[in-house]
Enzyme design. Sequence first.
Site, PDB file in Angstrom:
ATOM      1  N   GLN A 145       0.768  -1.119   0.064  1.00 56.81           N
ATOM      2  CA  GLN A 145       0.083   0.035   0.038  1.00 56.81           C
ATOM      3  C   GLN A 145       0.940   1.350  -0.165  1.00 56.81           C
ATOM      4  O   GLN A 145       0.639   2.202  -0.911  1.00 56.81           O
ATOM      5  CB  GLN A 145      -0.851   0.207   1.184  1.00 56.81           C
ATOM      6  CG  GLN A 145      -1.964  -1.004   1.396  1.00 56.81           C
ATOM      7  CD  GLN A 145      -2.713  -0.904   2.499  1.00 56.81           C
ATOM      8  OE1 GLN A 145      -3.857   0.041   2.076  1.00 56.81           O
ATOM      9  NE2 GLN A 145      -2.380  -1.348   3.973  1.00 56.81           N
ATOM     10  N   ASP A 182      13.978  -9.433  -1.688  1.00 55.67           N
ATOM     11  CA  ASP A 182      13.644 -10.045  -0.774  1.00 55.67           C
ATOM     12  C   ASP A 182      14.489  -9.517   0.439  1.00 55.67           C
ATOM     13  O   ASP A 182      15.738  -9.852   0.508  1.00 55.67           O
ATOM     14  CB  ASP A 182      13.693 -11.652  -0.687  1.00 55.67           C
ATOM     15  CG  ASP A 182      13.439 -12.299   0.432  1.00 55.67           C
ATOM     16  OD1 ASP A 182      13.237 -11.702   1.493  1.00 55.67           O
ATOM     17  OD2 ASP A 182      13.214 -13.645   0.421  1.00 55.67           O
ATOM     18  N   THR A 215       3.219  -7.859   7.624  1.00 55.46           N
ATOM     19  CA  THR A 215       1.967  -7.169   8.449  1.00 55.46           C
ATOM     20  C   THR A 215       0.798  -8.014   8.650  1.00 55.46           C
ATOM     21  O   THR A 215      -0.144  -7.389   8.772  1.00 55.46           O
ATOM     22  CB  THR A 215       1.462  -6.007   7.236  1.00 55.46           C
ATOM     23  OG1 THR A 215       1.092  -6.719   5.764  1.00 55.46           O
ATOM     24  CG2 THR A 215       2.692  -5.076   6.872  1.00 55.46           C
ATOM     25  N   ASP A 233       2.085   1.764  15.335  1.00 52.84           N
ATOM     26  CA  ASP A 233       1.369   2.030  16.653  1.00 52.84           C
ATOM     27  C   ASP A 233       1.340   0.458  17.474  1.00 52.84           C
ATOM     28  O   ASP A 233       1.207   0.753  18.680  1.00 52.84           O
ATOM     29  CB  ASP A 233       0.149   2.640  16.567  1.00 52.84           C
ATOM     30  CG  ASP A 233      -0.865   1.681  15.878  1.00 52.84           C
ATOM     31  OD1 ASP A 233      -0.428   0.884  14.838  1.00 52.84           O
ATOM     32  OD2 ASP A 233      -2.272   1.503  15.988  1.00 52.84           O
ATOM     33  N   TYR A 257       3.716  -9.575  16.053  1.00 54.51           N
ATOM     34  CA  TYR A 257       3.979  -8.547  14.960  1.00 54.51           C
ATOM     35  C   TYR A 257       4.665  -7.164  15.300  1.00 54.51           C
ATOM     36  O   TYR A 257       5.605  -6.864  15.269  1.00 54.51           O
ATOM     37  CB  TYR A 257       2.627  -8.187  14.379  1.00 54.51           C
ATOM     38  CG  TYR A 257       2.612  -6.841  13.331  1.00 54.51           C
ATOM     39  CD1 TYR A 257       3.506  -6.813  12.267  1.00 54.51           C
ATOM     40  CD2 TYR A 257       2.019  -5.680  13.973  1.00 54.51           C
ATOM     41  CE1 TYR A 257       3.449  -5.861  11.450  1.00 54.51           C
ATOM     42  CE2 TYR A 257       2.171  -4.652  13.177  1.00 54.51           C
ATOM     43  CZ  TYR A 257       2.728  -4.489  11.584  1.00 54.51           C
ATOM     44  OH  TYR A 257       2.885  -3.366  10.994  1.00 54.51           O
ATOM     45  N   LYS A 268       8.292  -5.740  14.956  1.00 49.80           N
ATOM     46  CA  LYS A 268       8.588  -4.221  14.566  1.00 49.80           C
ATOM     47  C   LYS A 268       9.469  -3.679  15.495  1.00 49.80           C
ATOM     48  O   LYS A 268      10.110  -2.976  14.781  1.00 49.80           O
ATOM     49  CB  LYS A 268       7.146  -3.744  14.022  1.00 49.80           C
ATOM     50  CG  LYS A 268       6.224  -4.144  13.111  1.00 49.80           C
ATOM     51  CD  LYS A 268       6.901  -3.995  11.551  1.00 49.80           C
ATOM     52  CE  LYS A 268       6.838  -2.499  11.196  1.00 49.80           C
ATOM     53  NZ  LYS A 268       7.283  -2.386   9.894  1.00 49.80           N
TER      54      LYS A 268
HETATM   55  N1  LIG Z   1      -0.861  -1.555   7.278  1.00 44.34           N
HETATM   56  C1  LIG Z   1      -1.148  -1.077   8.364  1.00 44.34           C
HETATM   57  O1  LIG Z   1      -2.187  -0.710   8.891  1.00 44.34           O
HETATM   58  C2  LIG Z   1       0.217  -0.679   9.065  1.00 44.34           C
HETATM   59  C3  LIG Z   1      -0.080   0.237  10.324  1.00 44.34           C
HETATM   60  C4  LIG Z   1       1.021   0.866  10.922  1.00 44.34           C
HETATM   61  C5  LIG Z   1       2.286   0.572  10.378  1.00 44.34           C
HETATM   62  N2  LIG Z   1       2.316  -0.227   9.113  1.00 44.34           N
HETATM   63  C6  LIG Z   1       3.853  -0.220   8.545  1.00 44.34           C
HETATM   64  O2  LIG Z   1       4.061   0.384   7.422  1.00 44.34           O
HETATM   65  C7  LIG Z   1       4.638  -0.118   6.327  1.00 44.34           C
HETATM   66  C8  LIG Z   1       3.937  -0.360   4.989  1.00 44.34           C
HETATM   67  O3  LIG Z   1       2.515  -1.043   5.384  1.00 44.34           O
HETATM   68  P1  LIG Z   1       1.811  -1.377   4.154  1.00 44.34           P
HETATM   69  O4  LIG Z   1       0.234  -1.231   4.545  1.00 44.34           O
HETATM   70  O5  LIG Z   1       2.201  -0.710   2.783  1.00 44.34           O
HETATM   71  O6  LIG Z   1       1.909  -2.931   4.120  1.00 44.34           O
HETATM   72  P2  LIG Z   1       1.536  -3.969   2.693  1.00 44.34           P
HETATM   73  O7  LIG Z   1       0.520  -3.471   2.125  1.00 44.34           O
HETATM   74  O8  LIG Z   1       1.319  -5.412   3.657  1.00 44.34           O
HETATM   75  O9  LIG Z   1       2.884  -3.925   2.202  1.00 44.34           O
HETATM   76  C9  LIG Z   1       3.960  -4.542   2.544  1.00 44.34           C
HETATM   77  C10 LIG Z   1       4.967  -5.193   1.322  1.00 44.34           C
HETATM   78  O10 LIG Z   1       6.002  -5.697   1.942  1.00 44.34           O
HETATM   79  C11 LIG Z   1       6.292  -6.809   1.085  1.00 44.34           C
HETATM   80  N3  LIG Z   1       7.173  -7.755   1.844  1.00 44.34           N
HETATM   81  C12 LIG Z   1       6.720  -8.817   2.658  1.00 44.34           C
HETATM   82  N4  LIG Z   1       7.892  -9.519   2.974  1.00 44.34           N
HETATM   83  C13 LIG Z   1       8.910  -8.972   2.405  1.00 44.34           C
HETATM   84  C14 LIG Z   1      10.327  -9.294   1.952  1.00 44.34           C
HETATM   85  N5  LIG Z   1      10.789 -10.536   2.833  1.00 44.34           N
HETATM   86  N6  LIG Z   1      11.083  -8.767   1.152  1.00 44.34           N
HETATM   87  C15 LIG Z   1      10.709  -7.841   0.618  1.00 44.34           C
HETATM   88  N7  LIG Z   1       9.250  -7.270   0.602  1.00 44.34           N
HETATM   89  C16 LIG Z   1       8.505  -7.885   1.564  1.00 44.34           C
HETATM   90  C17 LIG Z   1       4.982  -7.304   0.648  1.00 44.34           C
HETATM   91  O11 LIG Z   1       5.114  -8.113  -0.469  1.00 44.34           O
HETATM   92  P3  LIG Z   1       4.101  -9.255  -0.984  1.00 44.34           P
HETATM   93  O12 LIG Z   1       2.957  -8.663  -0.652  1.00 44.34           O
HETATM   94  O13 LIG Z   1       4.645  -9.703  -2.111  1.00 44.34           O
HETATM   95  O14 LIG Z   1       4.567 -10.186   0.350  1.00 44.34           O
HETATM   96  C18 LIG Z   1       4.060  -5.991   0.677  1.00 44.34           C
HETATM   97  O15 LIG Z   1       4.240  -5.700  -0.770  1.00 44.34           O
HETATM   98  C19 LIG Z   1       5.244  -1.407   7.054  1.00 44.34           C
HETATM   99  O16 LIG Z   1       6.373  -1.279   7.585  1.00 44.34           O
HETATM  100  C20 LIG Z   1       3.928  -1.736   8.033  1.00 44.34           C
HETATM  101  O17 LIG Z   1       4.579  -2.380   9.460  1.00 44.34           O
HETATM  102  C21 LIG Z   1       1.426  -0.564   8.435  1.00 44.34           C
END
Ligand SMILES: NC(=O)c1ccc[n+]([C@@H]2O[C@H](COP(=O)([O-])OP(=O)(O)OC[C@H]3O[C@@H](n4cnc5c(N)ncnc54)[C@H](OP(=O)(O)O)[C@@H]3O)[C@@H](O)[C@H]2O)c1
Length: 302
Positions: free
Chosen positions: A24, A48, A74, A114, A137, A141
């Site tokens: 996202q 990766d 995530t 958070d 999780y 993090k």
């Molecule tokens: N989503 C939330 O509500 C939320 C809230 C707070 C903080 N965050 C943080 O914000 C950041 C972005 O989150 P997001 O919402 O964009 O998450 P997301 O949509 O789940 O995207 C995470 C991406 O990381 C990739 N990924 C997973 N394992 C990997 C690996 N070993 N090597 C390289 N890429 C890998 C995934 O690819 P695949 O799909 O191909 O596995 C996915 O494209 C993250 O650090 C997350 O912890 C998210």
Amino acid sequence: MTAAIHGATPDSRPGALITGAGGQLGIELQAAAPAGWRVIACGSAELDVTRTEAVDAALERERPAVVFHTAAYTAVDAAEEDPAAAEAVNAGGAAHVARAARRVAARLIHVSTDFVFDGAQGRPYTTGDRPNPLGAYGRSKLGGEREVLRITEGRALVVRTAWVYSCRGRNFVLTMLRLMQERDELGVVSDQIGTPTWARPLAGALWAAAGRAELRGIHHWTDAGVASWYDFAMAIQDEALRLGLLSRAIPIRPLRSEEYPARARRPSYSVLDTSATRSALGLTAAHWRVNLRTMLRGLANA
Ligand SMILES: NC(=O)c1ccc[n+]([C@@H]2O[C@H](COP(=O)([O-])OP(=O)(O)OC[C@H]3O[C@@H](n4cnc5c(N)ncnc54)[C@H](OP(=O)(O)O)[C@@H]3O)[C@@H](O)[C@H]2O)c1
């Protein structure tokens, strides 16, 4: 991966390498890239982050000025079943990225959550408040944050955010829209409070931070305001009805967390105090409801 073109005209623009570029936030970071940057978008298939040699090779090859490290495991509930997998990506992967960024002198912007907090404090969390994650999780993090700050000797920027959604990927808004079409009623948890955050303005804030080399250490960024998941679901239904994304309203019941069994425990109040980061960046954050409306309008027009 969008590799730099090694041809007759070397590209002199500063590079910004994005890990997790298919997620996202990764997608919104690419869309929000200001002119003058060479964006190197690395999805999980191309890079990766658990493979340290691959991370080293990508950064050595691209020599980015900035690395946006958004790649993460995530799946909050799945992490309880396989905490080692979450650790490998969220702590191990973050350490690999931090080491490689340090080696090539790239500025590292690392994204965290958070969910490093337990939610027991009952007032917004400042960056100085003590983390105490409730689940695998959040622990992984928090491990990532600590690795990044240790390896870069505090020079990296760690941006915690919350409840992220966008018009693509796995997120609460798209899940609710689907369930509201499929079901005749829904129950949604009303005793967990946080801040829904649209990935697009979050990406804008991260790009603003990229140009501010003096910003380092832990920062907080979300949309403005607070909500329970129940409030968020009600707002999604309201706005979606107004925009014609839904054709009928269904009853939505507030649930207590105990009534909605999930593998991972979640913080009951994980609102982040973003005031210091907002003033450091000179940015204001829109209220989550305003951003929700804008995002859904985009979805309706797509
Ligand atoms: N989503 C939330 O509500 C939320 C809230 C707070 C903080 N965050 C943080 O914000 C950041 C972005 O989150 P997001 O919402 O964009 O998450 P997301 O949509 O789940 O995207 C995470 C991406 O990381 C990739 N990924 C997973 N394992 C990997 C690996 N070993 N090597 C390289 N890429 C890998 C995934 O690819 P695949 O799909 O191909 O596995 C996915 O494209 C993250 O650090 C997350 O912890 C998210």
